[in-house]
Design an enzyme around this catalytic site. Structure first.
Site, PDB file in Angstrom:
ATOM      1  N   ALA A  76      -0.042   2.216  -3.446  1.00 10.52           N
ATOM      2  CA  ALA A  76       0.106   0.866  -4.116  1.00 10.52           C
ATOM      3  C   ALA A  76      -0.736  -0.137  -3.651  1.00 10.52           C
ATOM      4  O   ALA A  76      -1.025  -0.147  -2.396  1.00 10.52           O
ATOM      5  CB  ALA A  76       1.520   0.838  -4.659  1.00 10.52           C
ATOM      6  N   GLY A 121       2.525   6.204  -3.433  1.00 13.43           N
ATOM      7  CA  GLY A 121       2.568   6.239  -4.863  1.00 13.43           C
ATOM      8  C   GLY A 121       1.545   7.525  -5.292  1.00 13.43           C
ATOM      9  O   GLY A 121       1.642   8.202  -6.228  1.00 13.43           O
ATOM     10  N   GLU A 124       3.208  10.511  -4.870  1.00 12.02           N
ATOM     11  CA  GLU A 124       4.334  10.508  -5.947  1.00 12.02           C
ATOM     12  C   GLU A 124       3.756  10.876  -7.173  1.00 12.02           C
ATOM     13  O   GLU A 124       4.539  11.768  -7.919  1.00 12.02           O
ATOM     14  CB  GLU A 124       4.891   9.293  -6.179  1.00 12.02           C
ATOM     15  N   GLU A 146       5.927   4.363   2.899  1.00  5.47           N
ATOM     16  CA  GLU A 146       6.636   3.231   2.456  1.00  5.47           C
ATOM     17  C   GLU A 146       7.655   2.582   3.517  1.00  5.47           C
ATOM     18  O   GLU A 146       7.916   1.518   3.748  1.00  5.47           O
ATOM     19  CB  GLU A 146       7.607   3.322   1.073  1.00  5.47           C
TER      20      GLU A 146
END
Ligand SMILES: NC(=O)c1ccc[n+]([C@@H]2O[C@H](COP(=O)([O-])OP(=O)(O)OC[C@H]3O[C@@H](n4cnc5c(N)ncnc54)[C@H](O)[C@@H]3O)[C@@H](O)[C@H]2O)c1
Length: 715
Positions: A76, A121, A124, A146
C-alpha cells in the site's frame, strides 16, 4: 509495503485482456511507476473492473496479474496512510475488505499470477483469489511486512492467511513479517502451483480455464497432523496464548501491532471472518495514528531516502575488493561482498584464513538453502573469493577495507603496504571502531582516498554501515564507499571524523554509565533489565560481554580524553576486569558467566565482578534512574555530535542509533526521542541528574537551545 503517491488518477492503472475459453486477464500496471502500489484510486478501479467482469456472462474466469516485468503488487501507499485519521484508515480497511470479499466469494474462479514481490496489500489481493500461481524465481517473495511498520494487514490478511496455511504457519508471517520464497510458499500451501517467469500469464490463463470447467480443483495441502491439531478449537487457544507470551517476551509489550494482529486472528477464529474484518478495520485505525507506527514508517522512508543520497560526485567503478584481516569482521565483510565483486581476503594467519573460508561458505550455503540464490550463484560467488597471505594480491583492487587489530600503528602500516600496490585513485577504508581516520591517514601518500567504513557485528546481519569522512577525504572516495555499501545491502550514513565518530561515541558513555551504576551497588541483571524494558535488544552490561571487555576498554581509552574535558566520570571497571582475566563471552568470563559450549544452560550474572568494582552490598536502584542515566548519556552525546558537525542532520543520528546500536526503533532514535519526550522535560531531568551525579549530565548546547526555544528536531 512500498510508497508512492498517486492522489489523482489521470490514466487507468488496469487493463483487461481477453483470452480463449472466457478467461479475462486483469493486468495491473500503474502508469509512470516501477511498481504497482495500492492506493484508494487503484482500489476504486479494481472494484469497478472486477464487478464488470464478474457480471459479464462472457467471462468464465479471471486472472489478476501484473503488467510490470518484475513485481506483482508491492503493497500500500504509505505516504497516503501517514496523512490519514483513525476513521479514514478504518474506512479504507472496510472498503478494501468489502471489495476483496466480493472477489473471494465470486462464483467464477479468480486466479492470482505472482512474479516478484507480493507484499502486504499485494499478498492480501492474492489471498482473496481462489488459486495462486507463482513463478519459481528468486525475486518472488510473499510476505505481510505490516507488523514491521507498526501496522497490521488490514485487507483480510489476518483472516485469510491462517485459513489458507494454518495457524502455525501463519503466525510467524503475521507477527514478524517473515518472508516466504516461492518454494517455501508452495510447501506451506500459500501458493498452489509454481511456474517459470516466461510462462506465467499463459499458465495462469490455462489454470483459470480449467478451474472454470471443473477440470482443475484447488487441492488443499495436507498439513502435518500436529499442525492440524493446533488449528482445532481446543488447541487454538493454547497456540494463541503461547504466541502472545512470545510476543510479550520479545517486545515487552512495547509494540502494539503484534498484539493487535493476535486480537484480529483470535476474533476471526472465535467469531467468524466478518467479526475478524471488523476487528482489522478498528485496530488498523488505532495503529495508523500511533506514535510507534509513525517512528517505524519514518525509519522506512529514511532507509529508502539514504539509498539515493549523494554529494553529487560520481562513484568510481569497483571491479575488485580487497579485505585485510580475515578475523571476525574481515570474514563478514568478505561474505557480504562476494555477491558483487571478486574479493581478495588477506590475513597473516593461515588458520584464520581457513576459518574465514568456512564462514563465508556457510553463509553462501545458507542463502542457497533459503532460496535467495541458486546453486550456480552460490558456486560462482564462492569462486570469487581469493584467500591469501600475500600482500601483492592487492594489486588491481579498486577498494581495500582493512579489519586488522584495533591498533593505530598496525593500521598505518597496512595502509602504507596497500598504497605501495594500489592505483593512486583506489580507495582505502578502515573498519576501525574508534580511531580517528585523520590519525590513520596521517602519513598516507593519498589521504584523499582514505576513509572509515565502520561495519557492525555480525556483518551479514547488521544493517548499518557508517562511513567516516576524514577532513581530507574526497567526495569521490565517499561515493565509492557508499555505492559499495548499498550494493552490500547496507543502510549507509556518512559522518564526520572524530574519536568514535558517531556510533561508538554515543555508545561509550551509555556503557560507561551502566558500569558506574554497578560500582554504586546496582545488580548486573537490574541494569540490563531496565534497558531491555526500554526496548533495547540487549542490555548494556550484556553488550559489553558480547563486544568483549578488551575491545570495550580499548574504545573507552580512545575516547577518555574527549569526555574528561567535559567533566566525564570514566569508570575504571573495564581495565580492572581485563587485568583480572575477564574478557567477556569470548573467554566465558565477563559480567556474566557462560555455560561451556555444547552444554545447555543460561548465562548467569557473575558476582565475582562486584568484588573488583566495589559498591558493597547490592541494592535496588530505582529502575527509572537506571534507565534515564544510561539513555540520557547516549542521547546527550548524540546532541554533541550534531552540534560539532559529526552528524550533518538528526536523521543520520537516528538511523545510526537504531540500525547500528539497537536503539528502540519504535522510539525512532535519540533525536526523535527528545522530540517525543520534549526537550524541556529532557533538560529538566538532566539537570536533576547533574545535581546528583555530576557535570556529565549537563545538557549539550544543542539540547539546551532546543529547550529554550521550544523548537523540535523534526516538524
Ligand atoms: N568485533 C567487533 O564487534 C567490531 C565491530 C566494528 C569494528 N571492529 C573493528 O574491526 C577490526 C577487526 O576486528 P575483529 O573483531 O575482526 O578482530 P580479529 O582479531 O577477529 O581479526 C583481526 C585479524 O587481523 C589479522 N591481521 C593482523 N595483522 C595483519 C596484517 N598485517 N595483515 C592482514 N591481517 C592482519 C589477524 O591475524 C586477525 O585475524 C578492529 O579494528 C575492530 O576495532 C570490530
Amino acid at each position: 509495503v512500498t510508497t508512492t503517491l498517486i492522489e489523482k488518477k489521470p490514466v487507468e492503472a488496469m487493463r483487461v485482456e481477453r483470452r480463449p475459453g472466457g478467461v479475462a486477464m486483469l493486468v495491473l500496471d500503474v502508469p509512470g511507476q516501477p511498481h504497482n502500489t495500492l492506493s484508494t484510486d487503484l482500489l476504486a478501479e479494481f472494484e469497478s473492473k472486477t464487478d464488470a467482469l464478474l457480471s459479464d456472462p462472457g467471462v468464465a474466469a479471471i486472472v489478476v496479474c501484473s503488467g510490470k516485468p518484475d513485481g506483482f503488487i508491492a503493497g500500500a501507499d504509505l505516504k497516503v496512510l501517514e496523512k490519514m485519521t483513525r476513521e479514514d484508515a478504518a474506512e479504507l480497511s472496510r472498503r478494501g475488505n468489502e471489495l476483496l470479499g466480493r472477489v473471494a466469494s465470486a462464483k467464477k474462479p479468480v486466479v492470482a499470477a505472482v512474479h516478484g514481490p507480493a507484499l502486504g496489500g499485494g499478498l492480501e489481493v492474492a489471498l482473496a483469489c481462489h488459486y495462486i500461481l507463482a513463478t519459481d524465481h528468486s525475486s518472488t517473495v510473499l510476505a505481510l511486512p505490516e507488523v514491521m511498520l507498526g501496522l497490521l494487514p488490514a485487507g483480510g490478511g489476518t483472516q485469510r492467511l491462517p485459513r489458507r496455511v494454518g495457524l502455525v504457519a501463519a503466525l510467524p508471517m503475521l507477527l514478524t513479517g517473515k518472508r516466504l520464497r516461492a518454494r517455501a510458499a508452495l510447501r506451506a500451501g500459500l501458493v498452489d502451483q509454481l511456474t517459470t517467469p516466461g510462462g506465467l500469464h499463459d499458465t495462469a490463463a490455462r489454470a483459470a480455464a480449467l478451474l472454470a470447467s471443473g477440470k482443475l480443483r484447488r487441492r488443499k495441502r495436507k498439513r502435518p497432523l500436529w499442525q492440524r491439531l493446533a488449528g482445532t478449537a481446543p488447541a487454538r487457544g493454547m497456540v494463541l496464548r503461547r504466541a502472545r507470551e512470545e510476543v510479550m517476551r520479545k517486545t515487552r509489550g512495547l509494540y502494539p501491532a503484534p498484539l493487535a494482529i493476535l486480537e484480529c486472528v483470535e476474533t476471526g477464529l472465535a467469531r467468524g471472518e466478518r467479526a475478524g474484518f471488523q476487528c482489522e478495520a478498528r485496530l488498523f485505525g488505532d495503529l495508523v495514528v500511533s506514535p510507534e507506527a509513525s517512528s517505524l514508517v519514518r525509519m522506512f522512508h529514511w532507509n529508502n531516502e539514504l539509498k539515493k543520497e549523494t554529494t553529487g560526485v560520481a562513484p568510481r567503478p569497483v571491479k575488485r575488493v580487497g579485505v585485510l584481516g580475515a578475523g571476525f569482521m574481515g570474514a563478514g565483510i568478505a561474505s557480504v561482498s562476494v555477491g558483487k565483486w571478486p574479493v581478495v581476503l588477506r590475513d597473516i594467519s593461515d588458520d584464520v584464513l581457513a576459518s574465514a573460508a568456512k564462514s563465508v561458505h556457510e553463509g553462501l550455503h545458507k542463502q542457497q538453502r533459503s532460496g535467495s540464490i541458486s546453486l550456480a550463484e552460490r558456486d560462482q560467488r564462492w569462486s570469487r573469493l581469493l584467500l591469501t597471505n600475500d600482500v601483492e594480491a592487492l594489486r588491481g583492487c579498486d577498494l581495500v577495507i582493512e579489519a586488522v587489530f584495533e591498533n593505530l600503528e598496525l593500521k598505518r602500516k597496512v595502509l602504507a603496504e596497500a598504497e605501495e600496490r594500489l592505483a593512486p585513485e583506489a580507495v582505502f577504508a578502515s573498519n576501525t571502531s574508534a580511531l580517528p581516520i585523520g590519525e590513520i591517514a596521517r602519513d598516507a601518500r593519498h589521504p584523499e582516498r582514505v576513509l572509515g567504513m565502520h561495519y557492525f557485528s555480525p556483518v551479514p546481519k547488521m544493517p548499518l554501515l557508517e562511513i567516516v569522512a576524514g577532513k581530507r577525504t574526497s567526495n569521490e572516495a565517499i561515493e565509492t564507499a557508499r555505492a559499495v555499501g548499498i550494493d552490500q545491502g547496507k543502510t549507509v550514513i556518512v559522518v564526520r571524523d572524530g574519536p568514535g565518530f558517531y556510533t561508538s561515541r554515543i555508545l561509550a558513555p551509555f556503557l560507561n554509565e551502566a558500569t558506574l551504576m554497578l560500582a554504586e551497588g546496582a545488580r548486573i541483571e537490574d541494569v540490563d533489565r531496565a534497558l531491555l524494558d526500554f526496548g533495547f535488544p540487549v542490555g548494556p552490561i550484556a553488550l559489553i560481554d558480547e563486544v568483549g571487555i578488551d575491545v570495550g576498554a580499548h574504545v573507552a581509552k580512545d575516547l577518555a580524553e574527549l569526555f574528561a574535558a567535559r567533566g566525564g566520570a570514566p569508570s575504571d571497571a573495564l581495565p580492572k576486569l581485563l587485568e583480572a582475566g575477564f574478557r567477556g563471552r569470548k573467554n566465558g568470563k565477563g559480567f556474566y558467566t557462560y555455560p561451556p559450549e555444547k552444554k545447555r544452560g543460561k548465562k548467569e550474572p557473575n558476582a565475582e565482578v562486584y568484588a573488583l568494582l566495589g559498591g558493597g552490598e547490592r541494592r535496588d536502584l530505582p529502575a527509572q534512574d537506571v534507565r534515564d542515566r544510561a539513555i540520557l548519556q547516549m542521547v546527550n552525546e548524540a546532541m554533541y555530535c550534531l552540534g560539532e558537525g559529526i552528524l550533518e542532520r538528526p536523521r543520520d543520528g537516528d538511523v545510526g542509533a537504531v540500525f547500528g546500536l539497537g536503539f528502540p526503533p519504535f522510539l525512532g532514535g535519540p533525536f526523535r526521542y527528545v522530540d517525543q519526550r520534549g526537550a524541556a522535560a529532557v533538560v529538566a531531568r538532566m539537570e536533576e541528574l547533574a545535581a546528583r551525579h555530576g557535570p556529565r549530565f549537563q545538557p549539550a548546547p544543542v539540547l539546551a537551545e532546543l529547550a529554550r526555544t521550544g523548537k523540535r528536531f523534526y516538524a
